[in-house]
Design a protein around this motif. Structure first.
Motif, PDB file in Angstrom:
ATOM      1  N   THR A  98      -5.441   2.258  -4.477  1.00  7.12           N
ATOM      2  CA  THR A  98      -5.758   2.959  -3.224  1.00  7.12           C
ATOM      3  C   THR A  98      -4.669   3.916  -2.787  1.00  7.12           C
ATOM      4  O   THR A  98      -4.945   4.939  -2.166  1.00  7.12           O
ATOM      5  CB  THR A  98      -6.039   1.926  -2.115  1.00  7.12           C
ATOM      6  OG1 THR A  98      -7.230   1.209  -2.456  1.00  7.12           O
ATOM      7  CG2 THR A  98      -6.231   2.580  -0.768  1.00  7.12           C
ATOM      8  N   PHE A  99      -3.411   3.613  -3.092  1.00  8.97           N
ATOM      9  CA  PHE A  99      -2.266   4.441  -2.716  1.00  8.97           C
ATOM     10  C   PHE A  99      -2.264   4.663  -1.204  1.00  8.97           C
ATOM     11  O   PHE A  99      -2.341   3.707  -0.439  1.00  8.97           O
ATOM     12  CB  PHE A  99      -2.277   5.734  -3.522  1.00  8.97           C
ATOM     13  CG  PHE A  99      -1.033   6.576  -3.423  1.00  8.97           C
ATOM     14  CD1 PHE A  99       0.214   5.992  -3.337  1.00  8.97           C
ATOM     15  CD2 PHE A  99      -1.104   7.957  -3.419  1.00  8.97           C
ATOM     16  CE1 PHE A  99       1.377   6.763  -3.241  1.00  8.97           C
ATOM     17  CE2 PHE A  99       0.043   8.738  -3.331  1.00  8.97           C
ATOM     18  CZ  PHE A  99       1.282   8.137  -3.240  1.00  8.97           C
ATOM     19  N   ASP A 124       1.894  -2.746   0.412  1.00 13.22           N
ATOM     20  CA  ASP A 124       1.704  -2.728   1.857  1.00 13.22           C
ATOM     21  C   ASP A 124       2.251  -1.436   2.448  1.00 13.22           C
ATOM     22  O   ASP A 124       1.723  -0.909   3.435  1.00 13.22           O
ATOM     23  CB  ASP A 124       2.398  -3.942   2.482  1.00 13.22           C
ATOM     24  CG  ASP A 124       2.161  -4.031   3.976  1.00 13.22           C
ATOM     25  OD1 ASP A 124       1.002  -4.208   4.375  1.00 13.22           O
ATOM     26  OD2 ASP A 124       3.138  -3.907   4.747  1.00 13.22           O
ATOM     27  N   GLU A 125       3.318  -0.905   1.809  1.00 14.84           N
ATOM     28  CA  GLU A 125       3.932   0.344   2.289  1.00 14.84           C
ATOM     29  C   GLU A 125       2.948   1.503   2.219  1.00 14.84           C
ATOM     30  O   GLU A 125       2.745   2.227   3.199  1.00 14.84           O
ATOM     31  CB  GLU A 125       5.170   0.648   1.436  1.00 14.84           C
ATOM     32  CG  GLU A 125       5.816   1.996   1.699  1.00 14.84           C
ATOM     33  CD  GLU A 125       6.843   2.365   0.649  1.00 14.84           C
ATOM     34  OE1 GLU A 125       7.270   3.542   0.635  1.00 14.84           O
ATOM     35  OE2 GLU A 125       7.199   1.497  -0.175  1.00 14.84           O
ATOM     36  N   ALA A 128      -0.308   0.938   4.392  1.00 15.57           N
ATOM     37  CA  ALA A 128      -0.107   1.066   5.833  1.00 15.57           C
ATOM     38  C   ALA A 128      -0.401   2.494   6.283  1.00 15.57           C
ATOM     39  O   ALA A 128      -0.984   2.723   7.360  1.00 15.57           O
ATOM     40  CB  ALA A 128       1.329   0.675   6.202  1.00 15.57           C
ATOM     41  N   ILE A 129      -0.007   3.461   5.458  1.00 20.01           N
ATOM     42  CA  ILE A 129      -0.351   4.859   5.734  1.00 20.01           C
ATOM     43  C   ILE A 129      -1.867   5.031   5.684  1.00 20.01           C
ATOM     44  O   ILE A 129      -2.470   5.693   6.545  1.00 20.01           O
ATOM     45  CB  ILE A 129       0.334   5.791   4.714  1.00 20.01           C
ATOM     46  CG1 ILE A 129       1.853   5.676   4.821  1.00 20.01           C
ATOM     47  CG2 ILE A 129      -0.116   7.239   4.902  1.00 20.01           C
ATOM     48  CD1 ILE A 129       2.607   6.404   3.710  1.00 20.01           C
ATOM     49  N   ALA A 130      -2.488   4.421   4.681  1.00 17.77           N
ATOM     50  CA  ALA A 130      -3.949   4.503   4.548  1.00 17.77           C
ATOM     51  C   ALA A 130      -4.646   3.956   5.778  1.00 17.77           C
ATOM     52  O   ALA A 130      -5.560   4.588   6.329  1.00 17.77           O
ATOM     53  CB  ALA A 130      -4.389   3.735   3.302  1.00 17.77           C
ATOM     54  N   ARG A 131      -4.221   2.781   6.240  1.00 15.42           N
ATOM     55  CA  ARG A 131      -4.878   2.142   7.381  1.00 15.42           C
ATOM     56  C   ARG A 131      -4.844   3.024   8.626  1.00 15.42           C
ATOM     57  O   ARG A 131      -5.833   3.117   9.363  1.00 15.42           O
ATOM     58  CB  ARG A 131      -4.209   0.793   7.682  1.00 15.42           C
ATOM     59  CG  ARG A 131      -4.493  -0.309   6.673  1.00 15.42           C
ATOM     60  CD  ARG A 131      -3.745  -1.570   7.113  1.00 15.42           C
ATOM     61  NE  ARG A 131      -3.815  -2.648   6.161  1.00 15.42           N
ATOM     62  CZ  ARG A 131      -4.801  -3.552   6.127  1.00 15.42           C
ATOM     63  NH1 ARG A 131      -5.806  -3.458   6.985  1.00 15.42           N
ATOM     64  NH2 ARG A 131      -4.786  -4.529   5.242  1.00 15.42           N
TER      65      ARG A 131
END
Length: 253
Positions: A98-99, A124-125, A128-131
């Motif tokens: 997903t990156f 998670d890093e 977190a941007i994706a979310r």
């Protein structure tokens, strides 16, 4: 100190991209995501395609500042993913790798009412941007994210036809493993989309010391011979393969 899965992928991706880029330059190629298009044709293609909106543009700009920016799909590929998803109308879709979430956002936007996307990633890093951007785009309620090695996450899913659409853009050396785990979990006529199948053109060279190139060469060969699927390879971005799971295997194979 042991390295995290994300760190290992980051290092492997950087090494793979740099090795392939050197091979492309040595062979006279352009060494970019649009390595198979001339500058003028690439600009023409972009001009005559639907542009990304503000959320996708901001996500793309943020990701471009990361050392791993090479891993992000280009805008035209994201648009294609949305179009294909909307055309297929999958009730269940899955993404392996997903990156920072650009491709997932594009897929989620094409889902029908009630459709869901399962995203598998190790970081998670990055996610977190994706979310944040999924929330901003209003698609987070359609996406389930599972962190951990993708092969393990796939193996933990029930081995029964579940998904109508899959997008694979993760560790290239593991492509065959991901594919073998996905096929029995795809519905008949389900579509598996695989990214980076041309490796900047390095797949057509007889010898390579790059493990990713060697793995993708073998994956492409095996996929083309797989009687369970119908396959087409497109020269968009770094090469995109679309495989449809046939209701029954091809006869004569």
């Amino acid at each position: 100190m042991s390295r995290s899965p994300a760190q290992r992928i980051r290092e492997a991706t950087a090494l793979s991209a740099e090795t392939v880029r050197r091979e492309v330059i040595r062979g006279g190629g352009r060494g970019s995501k649009s390595a198979f298009l001339s500058g003028k044709i690439g600009a023409y293609l972009t001009k005559h395609s639907s542009p990304p909106d503000e959320v996708l543009g901001d996500l793309s700009a943020l990701t471009a500042a990361l050392p791993e920016a090479e891993m992000q799909v280009p805008a035209e590929q994201g648009t294609l993913l949305t179009i294909l998803t909307a055309s297929i109308a999958p009730r269940r879709a899955i993404e392996v790798g997903t990156f920072t979430g650009y491709s997932a956002l594009c897929i989620a936007r094409g889902l029908p009412a009630g459709g869901r996307l399962l995203c598998l990633d190790v970081s998670d890093e990055w996610t977190a941007i994706a979310r944040r951007h999924w929330d901003r785009a209003g698609v987070s309620d359609r996406i389930d994210l599972v962190l951990g090695p993708a092969a393990d996450s796939l193996a933990n899913l029930a081995e029964e036809p579940t998904f109508d659409l899959a997008f694979v853009d993760a560790d290239k050396v593991s492509y065959q493993r991901y594919y073998d785990l996905l096929v029995p979990r795809m519905n008949p006529n389900g579509v598996i989309i695989v990214d980076n199948v041309l490796q900047y053109g390095a797949v057509v060279r007889p010898r390579s010391e790059n493990p990713a190139v060697v793995a993708v060469q073998e994956f492409n060969r095996l996929l083309a011979a797989d009687s369970r699927v119908q396959v087409v390879m497109l020269p968009i971005a770094d090469g995109l393969t679309i495989a449809r799971k046939l209701p029954s295997p091809r006869s004569g194979d």
